[in-house]
Write an enzyme that holds these catalytic residues in place. Structure first.
Site, PDB file in Angstrom:
ATOM      1  N   LYS A  42       0.933  -1.094   0.061  1.00  0.00           N
ATOM      2  CA  LYS A  42      -0.016  -0.049  -0.091  1.00  0.00           C
ATOM      3  C   LYS A  42       0.947   1.311  -0.136  1.00  0.00           C
ATOM      4  O   LYS A  42       2.042   1.225   0.753  1.00  0.00           O
ATOM      5  CB  LYS A  42      -0.861   0.077   1.155  1.00  0.00           C
ATOM      6  CG  LYS A  42      -2.106   1.107   1.164  1.00  0.00           C
ATOM      7  CD  LYS A  42      -2.855   0.995   2.401  1.00  0.00           C
ATOM      8  CE  LYS A  42      -3.864   2.023   2.520  1.00  0.00           C
ATOM      9  NZ  LYS A  42      -4.982   1.846   3.594  1.00  0.00           N
ATOM     10  N   SER A 117      -9.672   1.878   2.532  1.00  0.00           N
ATOM     11  CA  SER A 117      -8.779   2.627   1.702  1.00  0.00           C
ATOM     12  C   SER A 117      -7.800   1.721   0.760  1.00  0.00           C
ATOM     13  O   SER A 117      -6.986   2.378   0.138  1.00  0.00           O
ATOM     14  CB  SER A 117      -8.111   3.654   2.386  1.00  0.00           C
ATOM     15  OG  SER A 117      -7.382   3.052   3.413  1.00  0.00           O
ATOM     16  N   SER A 142      -9.966  -0.536   6.581  1.00  0.00           N
ATOM     17  CA  SER A 142      -9.259  -0.453   5.343  1.00  0.00           C
ATOM     18  C   SER A 142      -8.732  -1.679   4.580  1.00  0.00           C
ATOM     19  O   SER A 142      -8.252  -1.603   3.470  1.00  0.00           O
ATOM     20  CB  SER A 142      -8.460   0.724   5.033  1.00  0.00           C
ATOM     21  OG  SER A 142      -8.888   2.118   5.147  1.00  0.00           O
TER      22      SER A 142
HETATM   23  N1  GLN Z   1     -13.090   4.530   5.971  1.00  0.00           N
HETATM   24  C1  GLN Z   1     -12.329   4.960   7.029  1.00  0.00           C
HETATM   25  C2  GLN Z   1     -12.015   6.221   7.279  1.00  0.00           C
HETATM   26  O1  GLN Z   1     -12.221   6.853   6.211  1.00  0.00           O
HETATM   27  C3  GLN Z   1     -11.328   3.819   7.434  1.00  0.00           C
HETATM   28  C4  GLN Z   1     -10.184   4.083   6.690  1.00  0.00           C
HETATM   29  C5  GLN Z   1      -9.009   3.292   6.923  1.00  0.00           C
HETATM   30  O2  GLN Z   1      -8.937   2.279   7.787  1.00  0.00           O
HETATM   31  N2  GLN Z   1      -7.668   3.741   6.593  1.00  0.00           N
HETATM   32  O3  GLN Z   1     -11.533   6.551   8.118  1.00  0.00           O
END
Ligand code: GLN
Length: 441
Positions: A42, A117, A142
């Site tokens: 990532k 994400s 995410s």
């Molecule tokens: N959708 C969640 C957020 O926007 C989690 C994202 C993540 O785990 N990086 O914070």
């Protein structure tokens, strides 16, 4: 052979935008458990000599002079890094549309999101036909979300199980590095490599390196499953609920037993998560002001004007929203009402889980309330509706417990994730249950 893999990676990327950067050549520094496996990383995890932007234009062109601990460990075990996968900027999102780069498309249906994400990681995993494991990261869901939307396996370890050194932080008390892969076996293998102590991360747990593949047993005899009733409520697609129940019944037929359980503070988890995550994010992003870190621009004006302009140009709208909200919730005069209260709620959420794990080995729920949405559907959502999509994943992420999402069938021809959650450091249990389900479904 390896050059062939890079060619394939490029072809996949042309169709689905799953990479921000693809390696120019494939190199390994050792031989071992991951020999012959392509690892994608990532983009918020630093890779030596390879651009690492965390999905943000403000870090475009940043080439770290070092590897994150997890990357170094993979290279030592013979893996080669094929590239950096697309994500929401700094992890801020659920559909990977908040990226500063091209939005990844779901290979199962390119009109739909890969989730977020770690969207590129999951999209790539479902598209590849060569041995590959993705390194992802979760703050509030995410890893689980994109794994569910793309029909692959996603493991988020216990907070502190894996070193975060070399991770471009989103929320330091919440971030966990984990994996996305085609099988539970690959996930167990990767966790065995990337977990363990690290002198560079003071928050990592001082536990011996463990071999998690020993938990790949085909048995759930006597396993006690708790079904958190709050996770089957309003907003969860009925067809998804049905599939998840089928999976639970399957596990029962294999020797597990289940009972309903309550996690009463679930309804407060989402607000608590977003307040804490944004408060931490807003402080983490302060350093990206175009002086030591971030976009450098020949902008005229005083300091304030320079910082504002650099940050206006470099961040997406969502990052700006989070900086403003996160700064507000921890400001003098508001801190008590928002940030500190959210921390207290977090403790309640953790206590709910700890209480449940006194009686159950694992908890099982749907991973996401819906299947992967189409981009035109997402475009109609308000920011708050993006946040509520995380309703089922923020609780376990706030608690820092390990969780794994495994595919459990299709709804309208799209994959559904089964979320198996375990007590702190019980990765072995969730791997065992997930593997048994995978081989028997
Ligand atoms: N959708 C969640 C957020 O926007 C989690 C994202 C993540 O785990 N990086 O914070």
């Amino acid at each position: 052979m390896k050059q062939d893999i890079l060619k394939k990676a490029k072809e996949i990327n042309e169709k689905f935008n799953v990479f921000i950067t693809i390696a120019d050549k494939v190199e390994t520094s050792g031989k071992g458990k991951l020999s012959g496996i392509a690892i994608s990383v990532k983009d918020n995890i630093c890779t030596k000599g390879m651009q690492s932007t965390a999905g943000s234009r403000i870090l475009e062109g940043y080439i770290p002079p070092f590897d994150a601990t997890v990357v170094e460990k993979c290279r030592k075990e013979g893996a080669f890094i094929i590239g950096k996968t697309t994500e929401d900027e700094f992890g801020f999102g659920t559909f990977s549309i908040n990226t500063g780069f091209d939005v990844p498309k779901n290979p199962l249906d390119p009109e739909r999101s890969c989730g977020g994400s770690s969207g590129g990681a999951a999209g790539l995993t479902v598209a590849v036909d060569f041995p590959h494991i993705a390194i992802g990261e979760s703050t509030g869901g995410s890893i689980s979300c994109p794994a569910a939307f793309c029909g692959v396996v996603g493991l988020t370890p216990t907070y502190g199980r894996v070193s975060r050194w070399g991770l471009i932080d989103y929320g330091n008390s919440l971030d966990k590095i984990g994996s996305i892969s085609k099988t539970v076996k690959d996930t167990a293998l990767l966790l065995s490599v990337i977990s363990g102590p690290d002198e560079y991360d003071s928050t990592v747990l001082q536990l011996k390196q463990e071999d998690f593949t020993k938990h790949l047993k085909d048995s759930v005899k006597g396993i006690k499953i708790g079904i958190p009733k709050e996770y089957f409520g309003e907003g969860v697609d009925e067809k998804i609920t049905k599939l998840v129940w089928q999976a639970i019944k399957k596990l029962e037929s294999l020797g597990a037993n289940y009972k309903e359980v309550s996690l009463p503070h679930t309804k407060y988890a989402l607000s608590s998560y977003y307040i804490i995550a944004m408060a931490e994010a807003s402080t983490n992003l302060a350093k990206l002001c175009g002086m030591r870190y971030g976009l450098h621009k020949p902008i005229k004006g005083n300091y304030d004007e320079y910082f504002s302009e650099v940050r206006s140009q470099g961040f997406t709208e969502e990052a700006k929203r989070r900086i403003i909200l996160g700064t507000f919730t921890r400001m003098a005069g508001f801190r008590e009402a928002y940030y500190l209260k959210a921390l207290k709620v977090r403790t309640k959420v953790i206590q709910d889980f700890k209480k449940a794990f006194k009686n159950y080995d694992v908890l099982i729920a749907p991973t996401m309330p819906v299947v992967a949405p189409r981009f035109d559907e997402i475009a109609k959502l308000e920011p708050i509706q993006h946040y509520t999509m995380d309703i089922l994943t923020v609780g376990p992420n706030l608690a820092g417990i390990p969780m794994i999402s495994v595919p459990c069938g299709l709804v309208d021809e799209l994959p559904v994730g089964l979320h198996i959650m375990g007590d702190h450091l019980q990765e072995g249990k969730i791997i065992q249950v997930a593997h048994t389900f995978e081989v028997n479904k």
